[in-house]
Design an enzyme around this catalytic site. Sequence first.
Site, PDB file in Angstrom:
ATOM      1  N   TRP A   1       8.699   0.468   1.726  1.00  0.00           N
ATOM      2  CA  TRP A   1       8.642  -0.121   3.075  1.00  0.00           C
ATOM      3  C   TRP A   1       7.784  -1.388   3.118  1.00  0.00           C
ATOM      4  O   TRP A   1       6.976  -1.587   4.026  1.00  0.00           O
ATOM      5  CB  TRP A   1       8.103   0.907   4.090  1.00  0.00           C
ATOM      6  CG  TRP A   1       8.816   2.221   4.008  1.00  0.00           C
ATOM      7  CD1 TRP A   1      10.151   2.447   4.229  1.00  0.00           C
ATOM      8  CD2 TRP A   1       8.251   3.483   3.631  1.00  0.00           C
ATOM      9  NE1 TRP A   1      10.441   3.776   4.030  1.00  0.00           N
ATOM     10  CE2 TRP A   1       9.299   4.435   3.671  1.00  0.00           C
ATOM     11  CE3 TRP A   1       6.973   3.913   3.295  1.00  0.00           C
ATOM     12  CZ2 TRP A   1       9.100   5.780   3.361  1.00  0.00           C
ATOM     13  CZ3 TRP A   1       6.777   5.246   2.988  1.00  0.00           C
ATOM     14  CH2 TRP A   1       7.820   6.156   3.021  1.00  0.00           C
TER      15      TRP A   1
ATOM     16  N   ARG B   1      20.261  -8.636  40.280  1.00  0.00           N
ATOM     17  CA  ARG B   1      21.219  -7.538  40.439  1.00  0.00           C
ATOM     18  C   ARG B   1      21.103  -6.918  41.837  1.00  0.00           C
ATOM     19  O   ARG B   1      19.999  -6.634  42.294  1.00  0.00           O
ATOM     20  CB  ARG B   1      20.939  -6.482  39.375  1.00  0.00           C
ATOM     21  CG  ARG B   1      21.699  -5.183  39.518  1.00  0.00           C
ATOM     22  CD  ARG B   1      23.157  -5.332  39.150  1.00  0.00           C
ATOM     23  NE  ARG B   1      23.782  -4.016  39.008  1.00  0.00           N
ATOM     24  CZ  ARG B   1      25.091  -3.837  38.929  1.00  0.00           C
ATOM     25  NH1 ARG B   1      25.899  -4.885  38.963  1.00  0.00           N
ATOM     26  NH2 ARG B   1      25.599  -2.627  38.791  1.00  0.00           N
TER      27      ARG B   1
ATOM     28  N   GLN C   1      12.401   0.809  46.292  1.00  0.00           N
ATOM     29  CA  GLN C   1      11.083   1.269  45.864  1.00  0.00           C
ATOM     30  C   GLN C   1      11.114   1.893  44.462  1.00  0.00           C
ATOM     31  O   GLN C   1      10.156   1.732  43.686  1.00  0.00           O
ATOM     32  CB  GLN C   1      10.535   2.284  46.863  1.00  0.00           C
ATOM     33  CG  GLN C   1       9.056   2.599  46.644  1.00  0.00           C
ATOM     34  CD  GLN C   1       8.520   3.570  47.678  1.00  0.00           C
ATOM     35  OE1 GLN C   1       8.845   4.759  47.628  1.00  0.00           O
ATOM     36  NE2 GLN C   1       7.713   3.088  48.605  1.00  0.00           N
TER      37      GLN C   1
ATOM     38  N   GLN D   1      16.441   1.006  31.295  1.00  0.00           N
ATOM     39  CA  GLN D   1      16.835   1.778  32.485  1.00  0.00           C
ATOM     40  C   GLN D   1      17.062   0.867  33.696  1.00  0.00           C
ATOM     41  O   GLN D   1      18.035   1.040  34.431  1.00  0.00           O
ATOM     42  CB  GLN D   1      15.743   2.806  32.809  1.00  0.00           C
ATOM     43  CG  GLN D   1      16.135   3.826  33.871  1.00  0.00           C
ATOM     44  CD  GLN D   1      17.181   4.814  33.394  1.00  0.00           C
ATOM     45  OE1 GLN D   1      17.410   4.954  32.194  1.00  0.00           O
ATOM     46  NE2 GLN D   1      17.837   5.488  34.318  1.00  0.00           N
TER      47      GLN D   1
ATOM     48  N   THR E   1       7.118  -5.045   3.892  1.00  0.00           N
ATOM     49  CA  THR E   1       7.552  -6.193   4.688  1.00  0.00           C
ATOM     50  C   THR E   1       7.449  -7.464   3.846  1.00  0.00           C
ATOM     51  O   THR E   1       6.492  -7.631   3.095  1.00  0.00           O
ATOM     52  CB  THR E   1       6.682  -6.329   5.944  1.00  0.00           C
ATOM     53  OG1 THR E   1       6.791  -5.129   6.713  1.00  0.00           O
ATOM     54  CG2 THR E   1       7.123  -7.502   6.801  1.00  0.00           C
TER      55      THR E   1
ATOM     56  N   GLY F   1      23.653   0.014  32.839  1.00  0.00           N
ATOM     57  CA  GLY F   1      24.632  -0.089  31.763  1.00  0.00           C
ATOM     58  C   GLY F   1      24.487  -1.369  30.954  1.00  0.00           C
ATOM     59  O   GLY F   1      24.729  -1.382  29.738  1.00  0.00           O
TER      60      GLY F   1
ATOM     61  N   GLU G   1       1.324   0.163   9.693  1.00  0.00           N
ATOM     62  CA  GLU G   1      -0.100  -0.197   9.698  1.00  0.00           C
ATOM     63  C   GLU G   1      -0.958   0.862  10.381  1.00  0.00           C
ATOM     64  O   GLU G   1      -1.897   0.579  11.120  1.00  0.00           O
ATOM     65  CB  GLU G   1      -0.308  -1.590  10.307  1.00  0.00           C
ATOM     66  CG  GLU G   1       0.316  -2.652   9.418  1.00  0.00           C
ATOM     67  CD  GLU G   1      -0.117  -4.057   9.740  1.00  0.00           C
ATOM     68  OE1 GLU G   1      -1.283  -4.254  10.112  1.00  0.00           O
ATOM     69  OE2 GLU G   1       0.722  -4.961   9.590  1.00  0.00           O
ATOM     70  N   GLY G   2      -0.605   2.111  10.108  1.00  0.00           N
ATOM     71  CA  GLY G   2      -1.326   3.259  10.663  1.00  0.00           C
ATOM     72  C   GLY G   2      -0.576   3.831  11.848  1.00  0.00           C
ATOM     73  O   GLY G   2      -0.483   3.200  12.897  1.00  0.00           O
TER      74      GLY G   2
ATOM     75  N   LEU H   1       0.824  -1.213   0.000  1.00  0.00           N
ATOM     76  CA  LEU H   1       0.000   0.000   0.000  1.00  0.00           C
ATOM     77  C   LEU H   1       0.857   1.261   0.000  1.00  0.00           C
ATOM     78  O   LEU H   1       0.666   2.150  -0.813  1.00  0.00           O
ATOM     79  CB  LEU H   1      -0.933  -0.004   1.220  1.00  0.00           C
ATOM     80  CG  LEU H   1      -1.797   1.242   1.444  1.00  0.00           C
ATOM     81  CD1 LEU H   1      -2.794   1.421   0.290  1.00  0.00           C
ATOM     82  CD2 LEU H   1      -2.557   1.153   2.774  1.00  0.00           C
TER      83      LEU H   1
END
Length: 380
Positions: free
Chosen positions: A156, A268, A279, A336, A158, A340, A363-364, A125
Site C-alpha cells: 500500500w 434544486r 428544515q 444524501q 503511495t 439521486g 497513516e494510522g 512502512l
Amino acid sequence: MDFNFTEEQIMIRDAARNFAQKELLPGVIERDEQQQFPAEQVKKMGELGFLGMMVDPKYGGSGLDTVSYVLAMEEISKIDASASVIMSVNNSLVCWGLETYGTEEQKQKYLVPLATGEIIGAFCLSEPEAGSDATSQKTTAIDKGDYYLLNGTKNWITNGNNASVYLVIAQTDVSKGHKGINVLIVEKGMDGFVVGPKENKLGIRGSDTHSLMFTDVKVPKENRIGEDGFGFKFAMKTLAGGRIGIASQALGIASGAYELALKYSKERKSFGKEISKHQAIAFKLADMATQIEAARMLCLKAAWEKDQKLNYDLSGAMAKLYAAEMAMAITIEAVQIHGGYGFVKEYHVERLMRDAKITQIYEGTSEIQKIVISRSVLNN
C-alpha cells in the site's frame, strides 16, 4: 489567540484554490475512473512550490509554516484527494524526515530534487502483516559492512511507481525489537528492487498505490538516516506530522462536499421551493458547517503547535481522528442532499465519499489515533 491568517498564508491558500480549480478540476472524474496518475498536474504543483512547502529555501523548498501547508492541503483536497495525498506524502513523510534527520550529503542529493518537485518520494512502512503494528517488520536490512542487504515486501505504498526515492523501514537486529529497526534511502532502479502491480482502489484512484519487493538489494551505508536503530523512532516522528497532512486532506474532502451540497440545495427545488428552505436540509447543512469548522480548528491547532516547536503528538492525533470521522459523515450527507444525482459521478460527491474512507485508515487508523489519545490523557 489570534484567529487571523497572515497575508502570506492567505496568498498561499488562494494560490492553492486557484490551482485546484484551474488545473485539477478539469479531468478529475476521468482520472478517477481510469486510475490515472496526475503527472502533469503534479509537475505544476512542484513548480508552484507545493511539494516542498515547509523545506528551507536553501534546499529548494518554499520555507513556509505548517499552517500554510494545512490551508493549501484543504483547498487541493476539496477538488482532488489523489493529488493531495501525493502532496502530503512528499511534504510530510519524505521531505520532513530527510530535512530533520538526514545528513547534509543526503539533503543535497535527495531533498533538493524532492522539494523542488523534480522527483517525488515514497514512505515505506506498511507490510502484509505490519500495518497498524509497525513494530512487526518482516523486511530485513542485514548489515554487511559498507552496505545493507535489503529483503522483504512493502504494501500500500503511495507514489509506489512514480517515486524516485523511497524511505524504507526495515529490521536489522530482531533481538533488539523496535530498537533494531533502521530507515534506508532506496533509489528506484537499484538491482533487486521491483515495483508490484497497481492496486485497484475504492477511492483516491488517481494516486498510484503499489506493493514493493526487495530481493538482495544492496543499499549503501551512507543511505541510512540517523544512527543505527533509529528507524522506528524516525517512522513515529514522521507519522506524527503526517497526521496533520491527512487531517487536512480529510477536512478538504469534507469541505469540498459541503460546498457542493450547499450550492445544490439552493438550486434544486421540491414542493415548490429550494430544498435549502426545508428544515430537514437546512439542519443537515448547519451540522455539516459546524463539524467542518471544528475539524478546521483542530487541524490549525496541531499545525500551530508544530510551528511553535511544541509537542503535537496529541493534537495531531485528535485532528486526524476527528477530521477523518467527520469527512466520512459529511460526504455521506452530501450524497444524501443531492438525492439521486449524488449517486451519479458527474456531481463529484460520490467520489469525495469514496475518497473520504481512506482517511480513517492510512497513516494510522482511527483506532490507532484513539490509542495515542487515550495514552496521553491517561498519563496526564
